[in-house]
Design a protein around this motif. Structure first.
Motif, PDB file in Angstrom:
ATOM      1  N   GLN A 242      29.695  11.967 -34.213  1.00 51.39           N
ATOM      2  CA  GLN A 242      29.144  12.056 -32.863  1.00 51.39           C
ATOM      3  C   GLN A 242      28.646  10.695 -32.384  1.00 51.39           C
ATOM      4  N   VAL A 243      28.072   9.929 -33.322  1.00 50.96           N
ATOM      5  CA  VAL A 243      27.509   8.628 -32.954  1.00 50.96           C
ATOM      6  C   VAL A 243      28.584   7.545 -32.979  1.00 50.96           C
ATOM      7  N   HIS A 244      29.536   7.653 -33.905  1.00 50.25           N
ATOM      8  CA  HIS A 244      30.651   6.708 -33.985  1.00 50.25           C
ATOM      9  C   HIS A 244      31.969   7.453 -33.768  1.00 50.25           C
ATOM     10  N   PRO A 245      32.215   7.965 -32.558  1.00 48.21           N
ATOM     11  CA  PRO A 245      33.451   8.742 -32.343  1.00 48.21           C
ATOM     12  C   PRO A 245      34.655   7.809 -32.303  1.00 48.21           C
ATOM     13  N   GLN A 246      35.797   8.373 -32.694  1.00 49.72           N
ATOM     14  CA  GLN A 246      37.006   7.550 -32.647  1.00 49.72           C
ATOM     15  C   GLN A 246      37.444   7.316 -31.213  1.00 49.72           C
ATOM     16  N   GLU A 247      37.135   8.306 -30.344  1.00 52.41           N
ATOM     17  CA  GLU A 247      37.424   8.086 -28.936  1.00 52.41           C
ATOM     18  C   GLU A 247      36.251   8.648 -28.132  1.00 52.41           C
TER      19      GLU A 247
END
Lengths: 569, 365
Positions: A242-247
């Motif tokens: 959620q904090v480091h989404p791929q997009e």
């Protein structure tokens, strides 16, 4: 006189800094989760909770987390409980060796074993899977490690030492006369085990189970190494994505809402843990420690069985995954051990490592190990002194707050800290992306361990030793320096080494707070893994393990002996 | 040297607030050996710790010498570090990471009353000489016996040259024989140095041997303070009387100012009493004299020997007088008496208390 009062105030002040920070970091997710940003401005509402609990993906994650932690607990207890019984209640020789087989795994970072297990049980290319399916010539024989059950099994293997230590402590403190009474009155071993021993240590096993469940729910390493690339999420990896989404943009609100939910679960579990513990003391021994309980005499077969069991755990839990990791670090691609494969061994993965990056990580990690351990002990000494020695009002609240980071999943602290550093302190104190941010959060996280350890150690030092200094004119800080610290030295050295080891392997908090500028060694290894460079990640991991060896030796042969029972994560 | 006025101290515990000290008044003279005597929970250690500054009283005043150490009126509390006292703890509190020498030296090098550096060595040696531990200066603390630890603790407390020496049951961890030996030496040492001592114990024999004056405490109050003989011979209450040894208690009624009628006979007192109505008459076993022949004096009754116990230097008799059991103690140099005896109560040693003041269990014994 004024000077005196200020020394006490100074100690109280020092202890309040981490306490305030912990409370702040735990309140922030609540605030983030109810904060709704729109074009009209900022308002407050439960939108994030609605979004979270109307998404099937959330339930999928919760389900995965439950299965994962359940299997973790079962696996840990499956190995830990019988091993504890063997070591504490039978006459198996070489207790030192059996203890080592069961506990040395505590020193190996969980993500390394997890990597080893992927090499072993990857659905397509895992060594064991290839071997199994070719021997049985059946595709169904393939085991998928990238499932909640598979990951739980790996996590459970890693936590079995903890289960072992906790349950062994219960065996040790349970009155052996109760079992001897069963033997004297003609109840046979198996029956006595089921009817007497098991019920006696049940509170201890239950407490260990709850404790491990708490760790399992919060676990990041294993799900991050095995699950993330296969899109199998548990709580901590969900938060991470959620904090480091791929997009798309980071969803702090969703992550925070899930975090608040898990904080409630963690609170409930901690409450249960302490309830069970307080009940368990009913069976504790009252007699002195010198009493040596009668031990079950093992037959020849029994001895083989016992060693077989302990050895099986050691091979499965440590040896097999680590050797596989080592093996693959010398190979370009997965291969079963064979003569042909032997000829292919090379150092190409090691040569291909991003060395400057790796050395950066090593440098930062070393810096963190030294600074975090030292700071944790300083802060913990202040807190524990207030809690154990002073009669300051609210000291029990301070103790409870210091314990919180132990109960609450570490990734929630990381989430709060990254939010604070990115959005609240960005211009004021540009701490994001520096090693100081990591240092601060690591210190808060480990203060719970530091205070638990020092509370115990301080309670064993007679208060009159300190009062004698006081009435004869030695001020508080000087008393700490000349009386308390020397007396606490064994505990302090043990704690320092242990905190340094935990800092070395820390991946959870780092995953949200590390940028290229403040990378740590575990993050370098995990980064290689995430980008699919499995073999080079294995090489980096091997290098990491080699760097760590002196520390492991130091702890194993020196620190560990200083304060038995200092094990905790 | 120590002046305590209207001192109160309470602790709050799970079961509520406990009044550990209430309205304590006490004055200890310069050079006096003063003992606080009482059963556990009587508040004696709390009082000592208040004087030391380790506990903060709720109200009242404490002065050490000319200096006020605590005053609730002036909102003044001098912390322990600055009170210029020495203290011997019950556990001795010998720092286990230091040698004997270092234990005595630490307050002199780290404390607030630092002598010039050059003097430290001499001061430590001197203090160790006083307690005859100078040969053990380099010994690590964990290798000391209980008696040696006690002496090092004393040396450490004396080395800071305290205005007042406080001792909290310093002999309770020693075995009986050593205790007796140390008692004698300690008294001589305190006399020789002329130091003011406040000493806590629950052992009345120890208190009587050591003290110039004793304060008997119970339930946070001082029941009576005075010289040992005074407390033994003229206790103000049955409770104090019982503290210094067994007593025979006989219930009765004052007939006129000089006579008391009791359940076993009428007693004549040495002097007129102001008391009237129901009273309790107390007499110590050694003041009950036995004989096979009558003395033809007042206060003589006839009884029967029930049992006699031989204690080496003395004999303890259990005598039945008209159905009431009394204790009598005699020297063991004569043969034990049997059967019918004359029981003579020394008139001068009879103590009289109003019945209301007696302990619940005292009258029955």
């Amino acid at each position: 006189m004024r000077r005196m009062l200020s020394q006490r105030s100074l100690v109280i002040g020092i202890s309040l800094i981490p306490a305030a920070a912990i409370v702040g970091l735990l309140l922030i997710p609540i605030w983030i989760s109810v904060r709704v940003e729109s074009e009209a401005g900022v308002s407050f509402g439960l939108r994030a909770y609605h979004a979270l609990f109307s998404d099937p993906f959330s339930y999928r994650t919760l389900f995965n987390t439950t299965i994962f932690s359940g299997v973790t607990v079962l696996t840990a207890l499956f190995f830990g409980v019988p091993a504890a019984w063997i070591v504490e209640r039978t006459d198996l020789p070489h207790k030192g060796l059996s203890f080592t087989l069961m506990t040395v795994g505590l020193l190996i970072p969980g993500f390394l074993s997890a990597m080893g297990w992927v090499f072993l049980l990857h659905p397509r290319i895992g060594l064991l899977n290839v071997a199994l399916s070719s021997i049985l010539s059946a595709e169904w024989a393939r085991i998928n490690i990238a499932s909640p059950v598979g990951m739980g099994f790996v996590q459970g293997l890693g936590l079995a030492p903890l289960a072992f230590i906790m349950v062994a402590a219960t065996f040790r403190s349970t009155n052996p006369e109760l079992e001897e009474a069963a033997a004297v009155h003609g109840i046979r071993l198996i029956r006595s085990l089921v009817r007497v021993t098991l019920p006696l240590v049940f509170p201890g096993i239950l407490a260990a189970g709850i404790y491990i469940l708490t760790i399992g729910l919060a676990a990041f390493d294993v799900p991050a190494v095995i699950g993330l690339s296969n899109r199998v999420f548990t709580f901590s990896t969900f938060l991470y994505t959620q904090v480091h989404p791929q997009e798309g943009a980071p969803r702090y609100d969703l992550a925070a809402a899930f975090g608040v939910f898990m904080m409630a679960v963690a609170g409930l579990l901690s409450w249960g843990y302490f309830r069970v513990l307080s009940h368990g003391y009913r069976y504790a021994v009252v007699t002195g420690r010198s009493y040596r309980p009668k031990q079950v005499e093992l037959t020849r077969g029994g001895v083989w069985l016992a060693w077989g069991f302990l050895g099986f755990y050691f091979v499965l839990g440590q040896l097999l995954p680590l050797l596989t990791l080592l093996w693959n670090s010398f190979l370009r691609y997965f291969q079963l051990p064979s003569a042909a494969a032997l000829a292919n061994l090379s150092l190409v993965n090691y040569r291909g490592l991003p060395w400057p990056h790796l050395l950066d990580g090593l440098w930062n990690t070393a810096l963190l190990m030294i600074s975090v351990s030292t700071l944790v002990l300083l802060l913990s000494l202040a807190i524990s002194w207030i809690v154990v020695r002073s009669r300051a009002r609210g000291r029990f609240l301070l103790d409870a707050v210091a314990f919180l980071p132990h109960a609450v999943p570490g990734i929630i602290f990381a989430l709060s800290a990254s939010y604070v550093a990115l959005f609240l302190l960005r211009d004021l104190v540009p701490i994001y992306g520096t090693v100081f941010l990591l240092m601060a959060v690591y210190v808060l996280e480990r203060t719970s361990f530091g205070t638990r350890m020092l509370n115990n150690a301080l309670a064993q030092i007679h208060p009159e030793l300190e009062e004698a200094g006081q009435v004869m004119g030695i001020s508080l800080l000087r008393r700490m320096a000349t009386i308390l610290v020397p007396l606490l030295l064994p505990a302090l050295v043990n704690g320092w080494l242990w905190i340094a080891l935990l800092t070395y392997r820390e991946l959870t908090i780092a995953s949200l707070l590390v940028t290229p500028a403040n990378v740590t060694l575990p993050m370098v290894i995990w980064g290689l893994w995430q980008t699919g460079s499995f073999s080079r990640a294995a090489a980096a991991a091997t290098m990491g393990l080699i760097f760590m060896l002196p520390f492991i030796f130091c702890y194993w042969f020196f620190g560990r002996r200083l304060a038995p029972g200092g094990w905790q994560t | 040297m120590i002046r305590i006025e209207k001192l109160n101290k309470s602790f709050s515990s799970k079961s509520g607030v406990v009044q550990a000290l209430s309205e304590i008044d006490l004055a200890v003279e310069r050079g006096e050996f003063f003992v606080l005597l009482g059963p556990s929970g009587s508040g004696k250690t709390t009082l000592l710790r208040c004087v030391a500054g380790l506990e903060r009283p709720d109200s009242g005043e404490i002065a050490l010498g000319t200096r006020i150490a605590f005053s609730s009126k002036q909102r003044l509390f001098i912390p322990a570090e600055e009170r210029e006292i020495g203290m011997v703890f019950q556990s001795y509190a010998i720092w286990p990471h230091l040698t004997v020498f270092e234990n005595v030296a630490l307050p002199l090098t780290q404390g607030r009353r630092k002598p010039p550096k050059a003097q430290v060595r001499e001061r430590v040696r001197e203090a160790l000489r006083l307690v005859e531990m100078d040969d053990y200066a380099d010994r690590p603390a964990p290798l000391l016996s209980g008696g040696q630890q006690q002496r090092v603790a004393l040396a450490r407390a004396l080395a800071v040259d305290p205005k007042v020496l406080l001792m909290d049951e310093p002999l309770s961890n020693l075995d009986a024989r050593l205790r007796e030996e140390v008692r004698v030496k300690m008294k001589a040492l305190a006399r020789g140095l002329g130091i003011t001592v406040l000493y806590v114990t629950h052992d009345q024999v120890e208190a009587m041997m050591l003290a110039d004056r004793i304060a008997v405490m119970a339930q946070g109050k001082i029941l009576q303070a005075g010289a040992p003989g005074e407390l033994y011979r003229s206790p103000v209450s049955p409770r104090v009387a019982e503290f210094f040894g067994s007593m025979n208690w006989i219930g009765g009624e004052v007939l006129d100012g000089g006579r008391v009628r009791t359940e076993i006979g009428t007693f004549e007192l040495n002097s007129h009493t102001q008391q009237s109505g129901r009273v309790v008459l107390g007499i110590r076993p050694e003041d009950v004299r036995l004989g096979s022949a009558s003395t033809h004096e007042a206060n003589e009754l006839v009884g029967e020997v029930r049992s006699a116990a031989f204690l080496g230097d003395q004999l303890i008799y259990e005598i039945s007088v008209q159905g009431k059991l009394l204790l009598a103690r005699t020297m063991s140099d004569s043969d034990a008496l049997r059967g019918r005896v004359f029981v003579h109560f020394l008139r001068a040693r009879i103590a009289l208390f109003p019945e209301a003041a007696s302990l619940p269990g005292a009258v029955r014994s």
